[in-house]
Design a protein around this motif. Structure first.
Motif, PDB file in Angstrom:
ATOM      1  N   LYS A  23      -4.217   6.593   9.051  1.00 34.09           N
ATOM      2  CA  LYS A  23      -3.408   5.723   9.906  1.00 34.09           C
ATOM      3  C   LYS A  23      -1.978   6.263   9.976  1.00 34.09           C
ATOM      4  O   LYS A  23      -1.129   5.879   9.169  1.00 34.09           O
ATOM      5  CB  LYS A  23      -3.403   4.285   9.370  1.00 34.09           C
ATOM      6  N   PRO A  24      -1.708   7.150  10.921  1.00 34.14           N
ATOM      7  CA  PRO A  24      -0.360   7.708  11.039  1.00 34.14           C
ATOM      8  C   PRO A  24       0.682   6.624  11.294  1.00 34.14           C
ATOM      9  O   PRO A  24       0.388   5.584  11.893  1.00 34.14           O
ATOM     10  CB  PRO A  24      -0.475   8.654  12.243  1.00 34.14           C
ATOM     11  N   SER A  25       1.891   6.875  10.832  1.00 39.37           N
ATOM     12  CA  SER A  25       2.984   5.928  11.009  1.00 39.37           C
ATOM     13  C   SER A  25       3.296   5.719  12.485  1.00 39.37           C
ATOM     14  O   SER A  25       3.278   6.656  13.285  1.00 39.37           O
ATOM     15  CB  SER A  25       4.226   6.464  10.282  1.00 39.37           C
ATOM     16  N   GLN A  26       3.599   4.470  12.843  1.00 37.48           N
ATOM     17  CA  GLN A  26       3.983   4.111  14.198  1.00 37.48           C
ATOM     18  C   GLN A  26       5.242   3.256  14.157  1.00 37.48           C
ATOM     19  O   GLN A  26       5.410   2.422  13.273  1.00 37.48           O
ATOM     20  CB  GLN A  26       2.861   3.295  14.879  1.00 37.48           C
ATOM     21  N   ILE A  60       0.871  -1.180   0.000  1.00 36.50           N
ATOM     22  CA  ILE A  60       0.000   0.000   0.000  1.00 36.50           C
ATOM     23  C   ILE A  60       0.904   1.225   0.000  1.00 36.50           C
ATOM     24  O   ILE A  60       1.727   1.412   0.896  1.00 36.50           O
ATOM     25  CB  ILE A  60      -0.918   0.021   1.231  1.00 36.50           C
ATOM     26  N   ALA A  61       0.778   2.040  -1.027  1.00 41.67           N
ATOM     27  CA  ALA A  61       1.660   3.194  -1.184  1.00 41.67           C
ATOM     28  C   ALA A  61       1.441   4.206  -0.071  1.00 41.67           C
ATOM     29  O   ALA A  61       0.307   4.492   0.326  1.00 41.67           O
ATOM     30  CB  ALA A  61       1.434   3.847  -2.536  1.00 41.67           C
ATOM     31  N   GLU A  62       2.560   4.752   0.415  1.00 43.13           N
ATOM     32  CA  GLU A  62       2.500   5.742   1.482  1.00 43.13           C
ATOM     33  C   GLU A  62       1.761   6.996   1.019  1.00 43.13           C
ATOM     34  O   GLU A  62       1.837   7.383  -0.147  1.00 43.13           O
ATOM     35  CB  GLU A  62       3.924   6.092   1.902  1.00 43.13           C
ATOM     36  N   LEU A  63       1.037   7.593   1.931  1.00 42.76           N
ATOM     37  CA  LEU A  63       0.263   8.821   1.728  1.00 42.76           C
ATOM     38  C   LEU A  63      -0.988   8.608   0.884  1.00 42.76           C
ATOM     39  O   LEU A  63      -2.086   8.984   1.281  1.00 42.76           O
ATOM     40  CB  LEU A  63       1.116   9.933   1.106  1.00 42.76           C
ATOM     41  N   THR A  64      -0.852   8.002  -0.288  1.00 43.98           N
ATOM     42  CA  THR A  64      -2.003   7.890  -1.186  1.00 43.98           C
ATOM     43  C   THR A  64      -2.924   6.730  -0.839  1.00 43.98           C
ATOM     44  O   THR A  64      -4.117   6.781  -1.127  1.00 43.98           O
ATOM     45  CB  THR A  64      -1.539   7.715  -2.642  1.00 43.98           C
ATOM     46  N   GLY A  65      -2.371   5.666  -0.246  1.00 42.05           N
ATOM     47  CA  GLY A  65      -3.161   4.478   0.049  1.00 42.05           C
ATOM     48  C   GLY A  65      -3.413   3.592  -1.156  1.00 42.05           C
ATOM     49  O   GLY A  65      -4.166   2.618  -1.080  1.00 42.05           O
ATOM     50  N   GLU A  66      -2.780   3.897  -2.277  1.00 40.28           N
ATOM     51  CA  GLU A  66      -2.967   3.101  -3.490  1.00 40.28           C
ATOM     52  C   GLU A  66      -2.404   1.691  -3.289  1.00 40.28           C
ATOM     53  O   GLU A  66      -1.300   1.515  -2.771  1.00 40.28           O
ATOM     54  CB  GLU A  66      -2.260   3.763  -4.671  1.00 40.28           C
TER      55      GLU A  66
END
Length: 485
Positions: free
Chosen positions: A456-459, A314-320
């Motif tokens: 969903k922020p990065s953890q 799942i691509a970061e930021l875009t959710g693609e």
């Protein structure tokens, strides 16, 4: 991209030398969109970062050469703005229409004299930045950058006058110089003109300098720094300079001179850094793809099928959602080692090197690496500077380096970042898992985390404390698994 929590966004291509002359235009602040948010990461060297908007969206940014942040009501370098600062970020669209170009910031504070003094001292150690409007004969005409023309005139007006001198030093669009002692030329000011200041970035001052020799970098649209009369002409600090003259070899490959950006005409294909007008490199059977031909995307791995060499992230930021296939000659990195595809943990953030398939979609992968491996390969570690509950402030640092005198010195930090932890974050020291509460300021970390996805922020999934721990975990990962009979 350095593991600085600074996300790669391919649409915001950096300006190459060949493209620079096409982009000599100061923007109107009326065209900028003001987005309020909190500064959460900064790359001091490449002039990039991220802020989290009030609606929770993470906003990556890059700064054009004329862009200058403001803090405490006056101009400030990125190094001078603390993490967690809340302000308005004035953003302009990039070539793809995305708001990624940061012009300046506004914290609504009154002008602070101490901060202004700090910025002036910072500038005078590096030279005033500007771009070349034209060259003619043995003269170079430069318009200086400033976010506050009145303050610029008050500070430098007496030094920028006909008959005064200066040394013009070649720089790139990140305002980094190579070696001012060599890549520069002394000159005398023969003309000073006023230019419009209703556009952001213009100091209102344009000068023409007469030089003895015209350097290769003295071309219209190129960025220079000028050391005025009485200023010490010196290299930028190790890591910040494009050469690092007089020090040991630069181990961080993201800080050395990037040929794809600085010499884009040498590349017959598009890269993530330049040549947006050219097609991407097309993979050829049994031919190793050339450097910089990949399209880099960060994402969260969710599927890996060893039998088919296919997977999904799942691509970061875009959710693609991207379905991909590993090419025959691929490389995988996890915790600094070379795992099998099936051994890559799911649900973590990885760096993917992508190439187009027959339909033009980026689905073919040559390289996958986790954050730990990427930082380790670039000799970067994160030093804890503060702990605020579940938010850890870190400063990214380089290893000790031998200076001119043969002494080992710690270079200046190359960036700062806020990383998020939660109850599920694992913390490791030596070969033991310890408590998150054991983490303290001064600890040196490598880390892995989840990708930043919509809503969903990065953890952080794992934190490894100390350089000995970093070596130990890689050595352990490299040991072949023992098969029990």
């Amino acid at each position: 991209m350095r593991l600085l929590c600074v996300l790669l966004f391919a649409s915001a291509l950096s300006l190459s030398a060949a493209d620079a002359a096409k982009a000599m235009e100061f923007p109107s602040l009326n065209d900028a969109k003001r987005i309020h948010g909190e500064l959460v990461s900064v790359d001091f060297i490449l002039r990039k970062g991220e802020f989290r908007a009030d609606d929770g969206k993470l906003m990556p940014f890059s700064m054009p050469p004329y862009a200058i942040m403001k803090y405490k009501g006056v101009e400030a370098d990125l190094r001078e703005v603390p993490l967690g600062t809340k302000m308005n970020f004035l953003m302009l669209p990039d070539a793809a229409g995305q708001l990624t170009r940061l012009v300046t910031t506004d914290d609504g504070q009154p002008a602070d004299a101490a901060q202004l003094k700090k910025f002036r001292e910072f500038t005078e150690k590096r030279g005033i930045a500007g771009w070349i409007d034209k060259t003619e004969g043995n003269t170079v005409t430069v318009t200086f950058f400033s976010g506050d023309p009145a303050a610029f005139q008050a500070a430098y007006g007496e030094l920028i006058a006909v008959g005064k001198g200066g040394k013009i030093c070649v720089a790139n669009d990140e305002l980094r110089t190579w070696n001012p002692g060599v890549d520069g030329e002394g000159g005398s000011i023969t003309e000073v003109n006023k230019v419009p200041t209703e556009y952001f970035g213009s100091s209102g001052v344009q000068v023409t300098l007469k030089v003895s020799n015209m350097l290769e970098g003295f071309r219209r649209g190129r960025v220079v720094r000028v050391f005025l009369t009485g200023w010490k002409v010196q290299d930028q600090f190790y890591g910040e300079s494009l050469m690092g003259y007089g020090f040991g070899r630069m181990l961080n490959q993201e800080l050395v001179e990037n040929v794809a950006k600085e010499y884009s005409e040498q590349f017959p294909f598009r890269t993530d850094l330049s040549n947006a007008q050219l097609p991407w490199y097309q993979l050829k059977d049994e031919v190793k793809p050339p450097p910089f031909s990949e399209h880099v995307v960060y994402g969260q791995l969710v599927e890996a099928d060893a039998k088919t060499s296919g997977g999904k992230f799942i691509a970061e930021l875009t959710g693609e959602v991207v379905n991909f296939t590993l090419i025959k000659h691929h490389t995988l990195k996890y915790l600094g080692a070379d795992p099998q595809f099936a051994q890559l943990p799911m649900g973590q953030r990885y760096r993917f090197h992508l190439y187009q398939d027959a339909k033009g979609a980026f689905t073919r992968v040559s390289f996958i690496s986790d954050d730990f491996s990427h930082a380790s390969a670039n000799a970067s570690t994160a030093r804890v500077t503060a702990i605020h509950g579940d938010r850890i402030h870190v400063a990214w640092q380089l290893p000790l380096v031998k200076d001119y005198n043969g002494d080992m010195q710690r270079p200046q930090d190359i960036g700062i970042c806020i990383v998020q932890v939660n109850a599920a974050t694992r913390v490791w020291k030596a070969d033991q898992q310890v408590k998150l509460a054991d983490l303290k300021a001064g600890d040196v970390l490598l880390l892995n985390r989840t990708a930043e996805l919509p809503g969903k922020p990065s953890q952080c999934t794992d934190l490894w404390i100390g350089e000995e721990t970093h070596k130990l975990v890689t050595e352990k990962q490299r040991k072949p698994a023992v098969v029990k009979k």
